[in-house]
Design an enzyme around this catalytic site. Structure first.
Site, short mmCIF file in Angstrom:
data_model
loop_
_atom_site.label_atom_id
_atom_site.label_comp_id
_atom_site.label_asym_id
_atom_site.label_seq_id
_atom_site.Cartn_x
_atom_site.Cartn_y
_atom_site.Cartn_z
N ARG A 221 -3.82 -9.94 2.10
CA ARG A 221 -4.87 -8.94 1.92
C ARG A 221 -6.18 -9.61 1.51
NH1 ARG A 221 -1.23 -4.80 -0.16
NH2 ARG A 221 0.78 -5.47 0.63
N ASP A 291 -7.17 -4.60 -2.37
CA ASP A 291 -5.81 -5.13 -2.28
C ASP A 291 -5.01 -4.40 -1.20
OD1 ASP A 291 -6.30 -3.12 -4.41
OD2 ASP A 291 -4.12 -3.00 -4.45
P1 AMP Z 1 -0.78 0.46 -4.62
O1 AMP Z 1 -1.63 1.50 -5.27
O2 AMP Z 1 0.54 0.95 -4.09
O3 AMP Z 1 -1.52 -0.34 -3.60
O4 AMP Z 1 -0.36 -0.55 -5.78
C1 AMP Z 1 -1.27 -1.21 -6.60
C2 AMP Z 1 -0.55 -2.29 -7.37
O5 AMP Z 1 0.47 -1.71 -8.19
C3 AMP Z 1 0.14 -3.33 -6.52
O6 AMP Z 1 0.03 -4.55 -7.20
C4 AMP Z 1 1.58 -2.84 -6.51
O7 AMP Z 1 2.49 -3.86 -6.24
C5 AMP Z 1 1.73 -2.29 -7.90
N1 AMP Z 1 2.77 -1.26 -8.00
C6 AMP Z 1 2.72 0.01 -7.52
N2 AMP Z 1 3.86 0.68 -7.80
C7 AMP Z 1 4.66 -0.19 -8.45
C8 AMP Z 1 5.98 -0.12 -9.00
N3 AMP Z 1 6.71 0.99 -8.95
N4 AMP Z 1 6.48 -1.23 -9.58
C9 AMP Z 1 5.77 -2.37 -9.66
N5 AMP Z 1 4.53 -2.50 -9.18
C10 AMP Z 1 3.98 -1.43 -8.58
MG MG Z 2 -1.10 -1.72 -2.42
#
Ligand code: AMP
Ligand code: MG
Length: 539
Positions: A221, A291
């Site tokens: 990314r 990201d």
């Molecule tokens: P996202 O909003 O899905 O793009 O996630 C943003 C960040 O939060 C990324 O670094 C994801 O890997 C982390 N993340 C989201 N949900 C979880 C989860 N359930 N456990 C661990 N990391 C998470």
């Molecule tokens: Mg993400």
């Protein structure tokens, strides 16, 4: 063709995931060529001077294969597993790591909602391995929801069935719509509950857990570069850039400042094409943080995304974004550009000439403009974009805001407009199904008359125009409520709703009259139902 016996020495095209022969097509170039985090423990922590951390998936109680994308399996050369609970399901849930796989979680940062958020990283995703597919191309298999990593921060590393199904379904649908995207191979239930506070109201509940196996040439990314630049890890920054260019853009040649500049321009070009396609089909990503922006210009990280129902530039599916509407439909093109500027800043140590970075951004603006215009010309069935057509489009968009009008149905039905209609009722008849409030569509009449007039001066025949318009205006999209119906059914143990949707969405531009119900506008019960109209990031 299938009846023709294969030569005894010809290798089988499709191997079982666990067939030891498949390991001959495994590779781990990211792990091999890039700097690793020296620690191999999963506890959350800041990682420095590394592009990834080695991490093993955390096993789950009872993996069960719920869905499999045959077309993705075929490009990888992997056969559909015979059984829902065998060794393949164990691998796809993260219970079994096959010989030749070197799983890792990538380190990245990102700008979230406009602010630098520091280290994020694969908190619940991990790449198992790269597979050299039947077509000779390299693709990563990445599990999402397979347990904690050094980047999990305070979260559990897991994913719920509803969000996993949504990612599986939408990424496949986007592919068939012709939108650049990551793909999905499988959806596996974990047999374990995952606790989520879906409405962020303090009422956490157990939900079924799942793991999606995502597939893409790379999941790198913008944020993978941003974190390295933010910590002035310039050697690592260069190594990651060189790796991406060498592996995914060999045509650009050996890395040099000039090649980095051309590469950035290519990222800008691809991002423009992708976002123009989102706008064409009515897709709203919902969380365009840096990201969540792919360095290859693919749609990545399907979370609280949604599909426009009523055409509304200000619509966002993401409840977290309901106030600011930063990531609403109409702002996606400018947000992508903002994100590219963040990437430009991160790559500036490699591209010292400011003019080169500006040239990339200019390319984004130019290519987006060209694509958006071409797409709109195709959607409206205009042979050539002529003088006055910009105004025609602007007036249409204004008119569409006049009353809730389903975007997908409107554009699809436009091809059936009777240009020689003598009265307004006949002119508007094909569009009636697109109006949500059962209004008469009067607000659109002035525009429709102008449009019909414009088409009458167009040399294309009606049939040719309809064929052309139907190639770009999908009849079927994974409407938010349809995904929710598939989730409800699968949660109750019935995969048939999902399977039917997947099948129909493989041919989104075809009529498929037997599936007319899946092309209908959103029913009223779904207007305010959770999962159908608004989604939280809780997944
Ligand atoms: P996202 O909003 O899905 O793009 O996630 C943003 C960040 O939060 C990324 O670094 C994801 O890997 C982390 N993340 C989201 N949900 C979880 C989860 N359930 N456990 C661990 N990391 C998470
Ligand atoms: Mg993400």
């Amino acid at each position: 063709m299938n009846d023709i016996p294969r030569h005894p020495l010809a290798p089988p095209l499709h191997l079982d995931l666990c067939d030891p022969l498949l390991a001959g097509r495994f590779d781990n170039s990211f792990v091999r060529e890039l700097p690793a985090d020296p620690l191999q423990q999963d506890f959350p922590r800041p990682v420095r001077n590394a592009c990834y951390s080695r991490v093993k998936p955390t096993p789950v109680a009872a993996p069960e294969l719920l869905a499999w994308a045959d077309a993705v399996g075929a490009t990888l050369g992997i056969a559909r597993p015979d059984s829902a609970t065998g060794a393949a399901a164990e691998v796809l849930a993260g219970n079994l790591v096959l010989p030749g796989m070197q799983p890792y979680a990538a380190r990245y940062g990102g700008h979230q909602f406009g602010n630098w958020a520091g280290q994020l990283g694969d908190g619940r995703a991990l790449t198992l391995v790269e597979v050299i597919g039947a077509d000779g191309r390299r693709r990563e298999l990445q599990l999402k929801g397979a347990g904690r990593t050094p980047y999990s921060r305070r979260a559990d590393g897991r994913a719920v069935l509803r969000s996993s199904l949504r990612e599986f379904l939408c990424s496949e649908a986007m592919h068939y719509l012709g939108v650049p995207t990551t793909r999905a191979l499988s959806l596996v239930a974990t047999g374990e509950p995952v606790e989520r506070d879906m409405f962020y109201d303090g009422n956490a509940q157990d939900e079924p857990g799942a793991v999606v196996c995502r597939v893409a040439p790379s999941f790198v990314r913008f944020g993978n570069f941003e974190i390295l630049a933010a910590h002035e890890e310039l050697d690592e920054l260069k190594r990651l850039a060189d790796y991406v260019i060498r592996t995914h853009h060999p045509e650009l040649g050996a890395p040099s400042p000039e090649v980095y500049a051309r590469w950035f321009e290519e990222i800008c070009r691809r991002t423009a094409v992708m976002v123009a396609d989102w706008m064409r089909v009515g897709f709203v990503h919902g969380v365009m943080n840096t990201d969540n922006m792919s360095i290859l210009g693919l749609t990545i990280d399907y979370g609280p995304y949604g599909w426009l129902e009523g055409y509304d530039l200000g619509w966002t599916p993401n409840t977290t974004d309901a106030q600011g509407r930063r990531y609403c439909y109409g702002r996606q093109p400018e947000i992508a550009q903002w994100n590219l500027l963040r990437l430009a800043a991160a790559l500036s140590p490699l591209i010292p000439e400011r003019a080169d970075l500006e040239a990339g951004i200019d390319t984004y603006v130019r290519v987006y403009g060209e694509c958006a215009r071409r797409n709109m010309g195709e959607k409206l069935g205009l042979g050539e974009f002529a003088a006055g057509d910009d105004a025609l489009v602007e007036e249409l968009i204004e008119a569409l805001h006049g009353a809730e009008t389903d975007m997908t149905l409107f554009f699809r039905r436009l091809a059936d407009l009777p240009l020689d209609a003598t009265d307004d009722a006949a002119l508007i008849a094909p569009l009636r199904a697109a109006f949500y409030d059962d209004g008469d569509g009067d607000h659109l009449l002035p525009w429709l008359r102008r449009y019909a007039e414009r088409l009458r001066s167009d040399p294309q025949g009606i049939a040719a125009r309809r064929t052309r318009m139907n190639r770009t205006n999908p009849k079927y999209v994974p409407r938010n409520y349809l995904a929710q119906l598939a989730i409800d059914a699968l949660t109750a143990g019935d995969a048939s709703v999902l399977e039917r949707l997947l099948k129909v969405l493989e041919r989104p531009y075809d009529e498929q009259p037997e599936h007319e119900d899946l092309a209908a506008r959103r029913p009223e019960w779904a207007r305010h139902k959770a999962g159908c109209s608004a989604l939280s990031c809780s997944s």
